[in-house]
Design a protein around this motif. Structure first.
Motif, PDB file in Angstrom:
ATOM      1  N   GLU A   1     -33.198 -25.360   3.137  1.00  0.00           N
ATOM      2  CA  GLU A   1     -34.050 -26.086   2.498  1.00  0.00           C
ATOM      3  C   GLU A   1     -35.576 -25.280   2.570  1.00  0.00           C
ATOM      4  OE1 GLU A   1     -37.524 -28.574   1.549  1.00  0.00           O
ATOM      5  OE2 GLU A   1     -36.918 -28.162   3.353  1.00  0.00           O
ATOM      6  N   ARG A   2     -35.998 -25.022   3.622  1.00  0.00           N
ATOM      7  CA  ARG A   2     -37.250 -24.271   3.720  1.00  0.00           C
ATOM      8  C   ARG A   2     -37.422 -23.069   3.054  1.00  0.00           C
ATOM      9  NH1 ARG A   2     -37.279 -23.169   9.251  1.00  0.00           N
ATOM     10  NH2 ARG A   2     -36.849 -25.470   9.564  1.00  0.00           N
ATOM     11  N   THR A   3     -36.222 -22.294   3.128  1.00  0.00           N
ATOM     12  CA  THR A   3     -36.087 -20.961   2.577  1.00  0.00           C
ATOM     13  C   THR A   3     -36.057 -21.153   0.812  1.00  0.00           C
ATOM     14  OG1 THR A   3     -34.862 -19.889   4.261  1.00  0.00           O
ATOM     15  CG2 THR A   3     -34.816 -18.768   2.255  1.00  0.00           C
ATOM     16  N   ALA A   4     -35.171 -22.195   0.384  1.00  0.00           N
ATOM     17  CA  ALA A   4     -34.921 -22.358  -1.022  1.00  0.00           C
ATOM     18  C   ALA A   4     -36.362 -22.602  -1.620  1.00  0.00           C
ATOM     19  CB  ALA A   4     -34.260 -23.373  -1.181  1.00  0.00           C
ATOM     20  N   ARG A   5     -37.365 -23.567  -0.887  1.00  0.00           N
ATOM     21  CA  ARG A   5     -38.543 -24.063  -1.413  1.00  0.00           C
ATOM     22  C   ARG A   5     -39.404 -22.831  -1.402  1.00  0.00           C
ATOM     23  NH1 ARG A   5     -40.868 -28.563  -1.930  1.00  0.00           N
ATOM     24  NH2 ARG A   5     -39.276 -29.542  -1.029  1.00  0.00           N
ATOM     25  N   ARG A   6     -39.364 -21.984  -0.372  1.00  0.00           N
ATOM     26  CA  ARG A   6     -40.221 -20.703  -0.312  1.00  0.00           C
ATOM     27  C   ARG A   6     -39.930 -19.579  -1.559  1.00  0.00           C
ATOM     28  NH1 ARG A   6     -39.148 -18.480   4.268  1.00  0.00           N
ATOM     29  NH2 ARG A   6     -37.819 -17.171   3.604  1.00  0.00           N
ATOM     30  N   VAL A   7     -38.599 -19.598  -1.866  1.00  0.00           N
ATOM     31  CA  VAL A   7     -38.151 -18.667  -2.896  1.00  0.00           C
ATOM     32  C   VAL A   7     -38.147 -19.134  -4.105  1.00  0.00           C
ATOM     33  CG1 VAL A   7     -36.055 -17.161  -3.714  1.00  0.00           C
ATOM     34  CG2 VAL A   7     -36.734 -17.319  -0.990  1.00  0.00           C
ATOM     35  N   PHE A   8     -37.769 -20.241  -4.538  1.00  0.00           N
ATOM     36  CA  PHE A   8     -37.428 -20.912  -5.738  1.00  0.00           C
ATOM     37  C   PHE A   8     -38.565 -21.942  -6.148  1.00  0.00           C
ATOM     38  CE2 PHE A   8     -32.888 -20.565  -4.292  1.00  0.00           C
ATOM     39  CZ  PHE A   8     -32.680 -19.299  -5.137  1.00  0.00           C
ATOM     40  N   GLY A   9     -39.077 -22.662  -5.125  1.00  0.00           N
ATOM     41  CA  GLY A   9     -40.210 -23.587  -5.466  1.00  0.00           C
ATOM     42  C   GLY A   9     -39.642 -24.850  -5.221  1.00  0.00           C
ATOM     43  N   GLY A  10     -40.441 -25.927  -5.213  1.00  0.00           N
ATOM     44  CA  GLY A  10     -39.978 -27.129  -4.824  1.00  0.00           C
ATOM     45  C   GLY A  10     -39.213 -27.983  -6.079  1.00  0.00           C
ATOM     46  N   ALA A  11     -39.601 -27.359  -7.417  1.00  0.00           N
ATOM     47  CA  ALA A  11     -39.034 -27.967  -8.459  1.00  0.00           C
ATOM     48  C   ALA A  11     -37.769 -27.628  -8.980  1.00  0.00           C
ATOM     49  CB  ALA A  11     -39.979 -28.077  -9.375  1.00  0.00           C
TER      50      ALA A  11
ATOM     51  N   ALA B   1     -32.003 -25.903  -7.648  1.00  0.00           N
ATOM     52  CA  ALA B   1     -31.274 -25.576  -6.400  1.00  0.00           C
ATOM     53  C   ALA B   1     -31.632 -26.194  -5.214  1.00  0.00           C
ATOM     54  CB  ALA B   1     -31.223 -24.033  -6.237  1.00  0.00           C
ATOM     55  N   THR B   2     -33.218 -26.040  -5.133  1.00  0.00           N
ATOM     56  CA  THR B   2     -33.798 -26.596  -3.924  1.00  0.00           C
ATOM     57  C   THR B   2     -33.643 -28.221  -3.938  1.00  0.00           C
ATOM     58  OG1 THR B   2     -35.669 -24.882  -4.236  1.00  0.00           O
ATOM     59  CG2 THR B   2     -36.216 -27.038  -2.852  1.00  0.00           C
ATOM     60  N   LEU B   3     -33.820 -29.074  -5.142  1.00  0.00           N
ATOM     61  CA  LEU B   3     -33.386 -30.342  -5.070  1.00  0.00           C
ATOM     62  C   LEU B   3     -32.138 -30.783  -4.574  1.00  0.00           C
ATOM     63  CD1 LEU B   3     -35.347 -30.938  -8.588  1.00  0.00           C
ATOM     64  CD2 LEU B   3     -36.164 -31.375  -6.210  1.00  0.00           C
ATOM     65  N   GLN B   4     -31.253 -29.863  -4.923  1.00  0.00           N
ATOM     66  CA  GLN B   4     -29.891 -30.071  -4.612  1.00  0.00           C
ATOM     67  C   GLN B   4     -29.679 -29.835  -2.946  1.00  0.00           C
ATOM     68  OE1 GLN B   4     -26.783 -27.707  -6.515  1.00  0.00           O
ATOM     69  NE2 GLN B   4     -25.340 -28.789  -5.573  1.00  0.00           N
ATOM     70  N   ILE B   5     -30.412 -28.980  -2.418  1.00  0.00           N
ATOM     71  CA  ILE B   5     -30.447 -28.692  -0.915  1.00  0.00           C
ATOM     72  C   ILE B   5     -30.970 -29.767  -0.414  1.00  0.00           C
ATOM     73  CG2 ILE B   5     -31.377 -27.222   0.911  1.00  0.00           C
ATOM     74  CD1 ILE B   5     -30.663 -24.839  -1.178  1.00  0.00           C
TER      75      ILE B   5
ATOM     76  N   MET C   1     -24.408 -20.028   0.690  1.00  0.00           N
ATOM     77  CA  MET C   1     -23.369 -19.887   1.462  1.00  0.00           C
ATOM     78  C   MET C   1     -23.692 -20.975   2.987  1.00  0.00           C
ATOM     79  SD  MET C   1     -20.294 -19.223   1.447  1.00  0.00           S
ATOM     80  CE  MET C   1     -19.760 -17.724   0.798  1.00  0.00           C
ATOM     81  N   ARG C   2     -24.849 -20.644   3.348  1.00  0.00           N
ATOM     82  CA  ARG C   2     -24.770 -21.434   4.523  1.00  0.00           C
ATOM     83  C   ARG C   2     -24.865 -22.965   4.182  1.00  0.00           C
ATOM     84  NH1 ARG C   2     -30.203 -19.914   7.007  1.00  0.00           N
ATOM     85  NH2 ARG C   2     -29.480 -20.984   8.624  1.00  0.00           N
ATOM     86  N   GLY C   3     -25.185 -23.400   2.952  1.00  0.00           N
ATOM     87  CA  GLY C   3     -25.605 -24.675   2.761  1.00  0.00           C
ATOM     88  C   GLY C   3     -24.278 -25.406   2.615  1.00  0.00           C
ATOM     89  N   CYS C   4     -23.201 -24.512   1.828  1.00  0.00           N
ATOM     90  CA  CYS C   4     -21.994 -24.985   1.850  1.00  0.00           C
ATOM     91  C   CYS C   4     -21.253 -25.302   3.061  1.00  0.00           C
ATOM     92  CB  CYS C   4     -21.154 -23.987   1.033  1.00  0.00           C
ATOM     93  SG  CYS C   4     -21.564 -23.922  -0.883  1.00  0.00           S
ATOM     94  N   TYR C   5     -21.458 -24.259   4.195  1.00  0.00           N
ATOM     95  CA  TYR C   5     -20.846 -24.597   5.434  1.00  0.00           C
ATOM     96  C   TYR C   5     -21.607 -25.613   6.080  1.00  0.00           C
ATOM     97  CZ  TYR C   5     -20.375 -23.110  10.227  1.00  0.00           C
ATOM     98  OH  TYR C   5     -20.359 -23.178  11.765  1.00  0.00           O
ATOM     99  N   ALA C   6     -22.755 -25.947   5.914  1.00  0.00           N
ATOM    100  CA  ALA C   6     -23.249 -27.145   6.374  1.00  0.00           C
ATOM    101  C   ALA C   6     -22.850 -28.394   5.787  1.00  0.00           C
ATOM    102  CB  ALA C   6     -24.894 -27.033   6.513  1.00  0.00           C
ATOM    103  N   GLU C   7     -22.664 -28.384   4.260  1.00  0.00           N
ATOM    104  CA  GLU C   7     -22.127 -29.520   3.756  1.00  0.00           C
ATOM    105  C   GLU C   7     -20.625 -29.908   4.400  1.00  0.00           C
ATOM    106  OE1 GLU C   7     -21.278 -30.969  -0.885  1.00  0.00           O
ATOM    107  OE2 GLU C   7     -22.445 -29.151  -0.534  1.00  0.00           O
ATOM    108  N   ALA C   8     -20.038 -28.941   4.533  1.00  0.00           N
ATOM    109  CA  ALA C   8     -18.444 -29.293   5.057  1.00  0.00           C
ATOM    110  C   ALA C   8     -18.601 -29.977   6.188  1.00  0.00           C
ATOM    111  CB  ALA C   8     -17.795 -27.825   4.954  1.00  0.00           C
TER     112      ALA C   8
END
Length: 83
Positions: A31-41, A44-48, A1-8
């Motif tokens: 991005e930092r959170t997504a990398r930690r939770v999902f991994g760099g590959a 969702a992380t790549l899109q962020i 949700m925060r990513g969508c807010y920032a993108e807007a």
């Protein structure tokens, strides 16, 4: 949700420099959170990461067009000379 807010923010042609700075800071954190939770590959992380790069590019372009980046670099140079 925060990513969508920032993108807007960074996609808005009427966004202020402060809006763009907030978008970059928010996407950096997301991005930092997504990398930690999902991994760099993870897709969702790549899109962020792409959104983060795009937001930084929008901020740099706006700073360059307003002369902020030049003034900031000059101020940094003066401070380093004083040290």
């Amino acid at each position: 949700m925060r990513g969508c807010y920032a993108e807007a923010f960074y996609r808005d042609p009427d966004a202020t420099l402060d809006d763009l700075r907030e978008a970059v800071a928010t996407l950096e954190d997301v991005e930092r959170t997504a990398r930690r939770v999902f991994g760099g590959a993870h897709p969702a992380t790549l899109q962020i990461e792409k959104g983060f790069r795009d937001a930084r590019g929008a901020l740099r372009a706006r700073e360059a067009s307003s002369g902020v980046a030049t003034r900031t670099r000059a101020a940094r140079a003066r401070r380093s000379e004083e040290e």
